[in-house]
Design an enzyme around this catalytic site. Structure first.
Site, PDB file in Angstrom:
ATOM      1  CB  CYS A 100     -10.908  -4.276  -4.544  1.00 49.09           C
ATOM      2  SG  CYS A 100     -12.423  -3.356  -4.331  1.00 49.09           S
TER       3      CYS A 100
ATOM      4  CD  GLN B 104       5.672   6.635   1.108  1.00 56.96           C
ATOM      5  OE1 GLN B 104       6.392   6.143   1.971  1.00 56.96           O
ATOM      6  NE2 GLN B 104       4.376   6.835   1.306  1.00 56.96           N
TER       7      GLN B 104
ATOM      8  CG  ASN C   8       2.111   5.713  -2.628  1.00 54.02           C
ATOM      9  OD1 ASN C   8       2.445   6.073  -3.752  1.00 54.02           O
ATOM     10  ND2 ASN C   8       0.851   5.545  -2.295  1.00 54.02           N
TER      11      ASN C   8
ATOM     12  N   GLY D  21       2.335  16.933   1.505  1.00 53.44           N
ATOM     13  CA  GLY D  21       2.902  16.483   0.238  1.00 53.44           C
ATOM     14  C   GLY D  21       1.961  16.746  -0.927  1.00 53.44           C
ATOM     15  CB  THR D  22      -1.738  16.494  -1.164  1.00 54.52           C
ATOM     16  OG1 THR D  22      -1.778  15.109  -0.827  1.00 54.52           O
ATOM     17  CG2 THR D  22      -2.830  16.816  -2.153  1.00 54.52           C
TER      18      THR D  22
ATOM     19  CB  SER E 134       4.652  14.613   3.376  1.00 52.18           C
ATOM     20  OG  SER E 134       3.579  14.573   4.279  1.00 52.18           O
ATOM     21  N   GLY E 135       6.047  15.828   6.324  1.00 51.98           N
ATOM     22  CA  GLY E 135       6.565  15.511   7.660  1.00 51.98           C
ATOM     23  C   GLY E 135       6.036  14.229   8.272  1.00 51.98           C
ATOM     24  CG  HIS E 136       1.960  12.517   7.464  1.00 54.62           C
ATOM     25  ND1 HIS E 136       1.297  11.333   7.279  1.00 54.62           N
ATOM     26  CD2 HIS E 136       1.807  13.220   6.314  1.00 54.62           C
ATOM     27  CE1 HIS E 136       0.752  11.329   6.062  1.00 54.62           C
ATOM     28  NE2 HIS E 136       1.043  12.456   5.464  1.00 54.62           N
TER      29      HIS E 136
ATOM     30  CB  THR F  82      -0.400  33.343   9.592  1.00 58.69           C
ATOM     31  OG1 THR F  82      -0.877  34.660   9.366  1.00 58.69           O
ATOM     32  CG2 THR F  82       0.476  33.312  10.831  1.00 58.69           C
TER      33      THR F  82
HETATM   34  C1  LIG Z   1       4.192   9.139  -2.841  1.00 54.53           C
HETATM   35  C2  LIG Z   1       3.270  10.062  -2.109  1.00 54.53           C
HETATM   36  N1  LIG Z   1       3.050  11.283  -2.593  1.00 54.53           N
HETATM   37  C3  LIG Z   1       2.252  12.158  -1.960  1.00 54.53           C
HETATM   38  C4  LIG Z   1       1.594  11.815  -0.799  1.00 54.53           C
HETATM   39  C5  LIG Z   1       0.699  12.814  -0.139  1.00 54.53           C
HETATM   40  O1  LIG Z   1       1.287  13.319   1.035  1.00 54.53           O
HETATM   41  P1  LIG Z   1       0.372  14.013   2.151  1.00 54.53           P
HETATM   42  O2  LIG Z   1      -0.308  12.916   2.895  1.00 54.53           O
HETATM   43  O3  LIG Z   1       1.344  14.757   3.010  1.00 54.53           O
HETATM   44  O4  LIG Z   1      -0.573  14.907   1.460  1.00 54.53           O
HETATM   45  C6  LIG Z   1       1.777  10.540  -0.262  1.00 54.53           C
HETATM   46  C7  LIG Z   1       1.048  10.108   0.956  1.00 54.53           C
HETATM   47  O5  LIG Z   1       0.572   9.011   1.058  1.00 54.53           O
HETATM   48  C8  LIG Z   1       2.645   9.636  -0.925  1.00 54.53           C
HETATM   49  O6  LIG Z   1       2.864   8.413  -0.451  1.00 54.53           O
END
Ligand SMILES: Cc1ncc(COP(=O)(O)O)c(C=O)c1O
Length: 379
Positions: free
Chosen positions: A330, A182, A154, A73-74, A202-204, A240
Site C-alpha cells: 500500500c 535508474q 525503481n 524521465g517521464t 533523468s538528471g535528478h 526554448t
Molecule cells: C524507472 C523510472 N522511470 C521513470 C521515472 C520518471 O523520471 P522523472 O522523475 O524524471 O520524471 C522514474 C522516477 O522515479 C523512474 O524511477
C-alpha cells in the site's frame, strides 16, 4: 524536522552535487541568452547546450545528434512510446507489468484502442523478465513490434540484461525502447554494443537538477514532434531550452561517469553492510527481488514480519529523521498497492521499505538506521 537527517531515498531523487550547482549558476545569472539567438549572448548559451549534448553522447558512446533534451524521465518515456507507436504505425507492443507508471499508463492507454495488441512479458519472483518468453511473443507476432522494457526496476532494483534483450529484439527486427532512468549515471551503457533504439535518462537520479532529462533516439528512427512549435531539439521538442538545467545534466553525467568505478563499489559496500547488519540484528527481515544478484547497487527493498505497528514504521523512521520510501503493498499517499510487488507476488502481510543509497551516505548512517529499525520492529 530533526537536525541530522539521514537520506536513504536516492531512488526517488538525489541531492544536487555542489559542482553541478556551480556549473548551472552562470546560466541563471549573466549568461541568460536564448540558444536560438545568433548574437553573442545566444552563442554562449548554444555552446553550453551543445557541450552538454557532447558530454552525454561521449559517455553513452553515441553521436550528439541522437541526444534530445527533455524536462524529465517521464517526458522522455512519453515521447518514446507515443511517437514510435504513432509515427511507425505500430500495432503490437510488448511491455511488462512492473514498468514505472509513466510507461505503464501509456501502455494501458494503448491497450484501450481496438487496433492495438498489448503483450506482457513474463516475470519471475525476483523481478527478472523471461527473455525466452519475449522471444516467443516476438515469434508469434506478425508485423513490426515495439518493445518497451525497463533496464532496472525503481522499487525493487532488479535489472534486465539489456544487451541480451536487445539481441532478442534484433532477431525479430523489433523497435526497442528501454527506460534506463535508474541506470543512466550508475552503470556504463555503451550504445554501440547494445541493439536499442531509444533510452531515457533523468538528471535528478544522479545528482543533477530535477526537471532535466534526455531521450536517446537512434538516427535510424525519424520521429515527429512531441511538442509542436519552433525547431529546437531538431524539431522533436519545441520550446526554448532550459539552458541551466541542460548544463547541470551534462555536469552530473561527467561527474557520475568519471567516478563510476569507485563510487559504485562504495555504494554497493553500503548496501552489503545494510544486508549484513539487518540479518544479524533484526529478526525476521527479508529482502525483495534479486537483492544480491542482478540488481541496482543503490537499492535495497526490505520486508519486515507482520507487526501491529507496521503502518507506523515509515512514519516513525521519518520522525527519527530517516528518509526512506514505502515499497509496500500500500504505497505512500495512495490507497492502491504497489503494482510491482503485486506482480512479484510478494507476501502482502509483510511491510516493505525501500532504502536507496548514494555517494553521500556513510556506514555510520546504516548502523544508526539498523539500530532504529531494531527498536521499532522488536521494541
Ligand atoms: C524507472 C523510472 N522511470 C521513470 C521515472 C520518471 O523520471 P522523472 O522523475 O524524471 O520524471 C522514474 C522516477 O522515479 C523512474 O524511477
Amino acid at each position: 524536522l530533526p537536525e541530522q537527517l539521514i537520506y536513504f531515498d536516492n531512488a526517488a531523487t538525489t541531492p544536487v552535487d555542489e559542482k553541478v550547482l556551480e556549473s548551472m549558476l552562470p546560466f541563471l545569472k549573466g549568461d541568460f541568452g536564448n540558444p536560438s539567438s545568433i548574437h553573442g549572448k545566444g552563442r554562449v548559451a548554444r555552446t553550453a547546450v551543445e557541450n552538454s549534448r557532447k558530454t552525454i553522447s561521449k559517455y553513452l558512446n553515441t553521436s550528439p545528434s541522437e541526444i534530445f533534451f527533455t524536462s524529465c524521465g517521464t517526458e522522455s518515456n512519453n515521447l518514446a512510446i507515443q511517437r514510435v507507436v504513432n509515427d511507425l504505425g505500430i500495432k503490437n507492443v510488448i511491455s511488462s507489468k512492473i514498468e514505472h507508471h509513466c510507461v505503464l499508463r501509456n501502455v494501458e492507454a494503448l491497450e484501450k484502442l481496438d487496433e492495438m495488441q498489448i503483450h506482457y512479458v513474463a516475470i519471475d519472483e525476483k523481478g527478472h523478465f523471461d527473455l525466452a518468453h519475449l522471444d516467443e511473443l516476438l515469434t508469434e507476432i506478425d508485423g513490426q513490434c515495439f518493445v518497451t522494457l525497463m533496464h532496472a526496476n525503481n522499487e525493487v532494483g532488479s535489472m534486465m540484461n539489456i544487451k541480451a534483450a536487445g539481441e532478442v529484439c534484433k532477431k525479430h527486427k523489433a523497435i526497442f525502447h528501454s527506460d534506463t532512468v535508474q541506470t543512466v549515471g550508475h552503470f556504463n551503457i555503451d550504445l554501440q554494443d547494445i541493439y536499442v533504439h531509444l533510452i531515457s535518462g533523468s538528471g535528478h537520479k544522479f545528482h543533477g537538477p530535477k526537471g532535466s532529462g534526455f531521450l536517446y533516439i537512434n538516427n535510424e528512427l525519424q520521429l515527429s514532434p512531441m511538442i509542436k512549435g519552433g525547431p529546437q531539439e531538431r524539431n522533436i521538442r519545441a520550446g526554448t531550452e532550459n539552458v541551466s538545467h541542460i548544463v547541470g545534466l551534462g555536469k552530473a553525467f561527467e561527474i557520475a561517469y568519471e567516478n563510476l568505478a569507485e563510487e559504485s563499489k562504495y555504494i554497493q559496500s553500503l548496501k552489503n553492510h545494510m544486508i549484513e547488519m539487518l540479518r544479524g540484528k533484526v529478526s525476521g527481515v527479508g529482502f525483495i527481488g534479486d537483492f544480491d544478484g542482478d540488481s541496482l547497487y543503490s537499492v535495497l527493498n526490505v520486508s519486515f514480519p507482520p507487526n501491529k505497528k507496521d503502518e507506523m514504521l515509515l512514519f516513525n523512521l521519518d520522525i527519527g529523521g530517516i528518509c526512506a520510501s514505502s515499497g509496500s503493498a500500500c504505497g505512500s499517499g495512495a490507497n492502491v498497492g504497489s503494482h510491482v510487488l503485486t506482480a512479484l507476488k510478494t507476501d502482502t502481510s509483510r511491510k516493505t521499505i525501500r532504502f536507496s543509497f548514494s555517494k553521500f551516505n556513510t556506514i555510520e548512517e546504516i548502523d544508526i538506521v539498523v539500530t532504529k529499525l531494531k527498536e521499532l520492529v522488536e521494541g
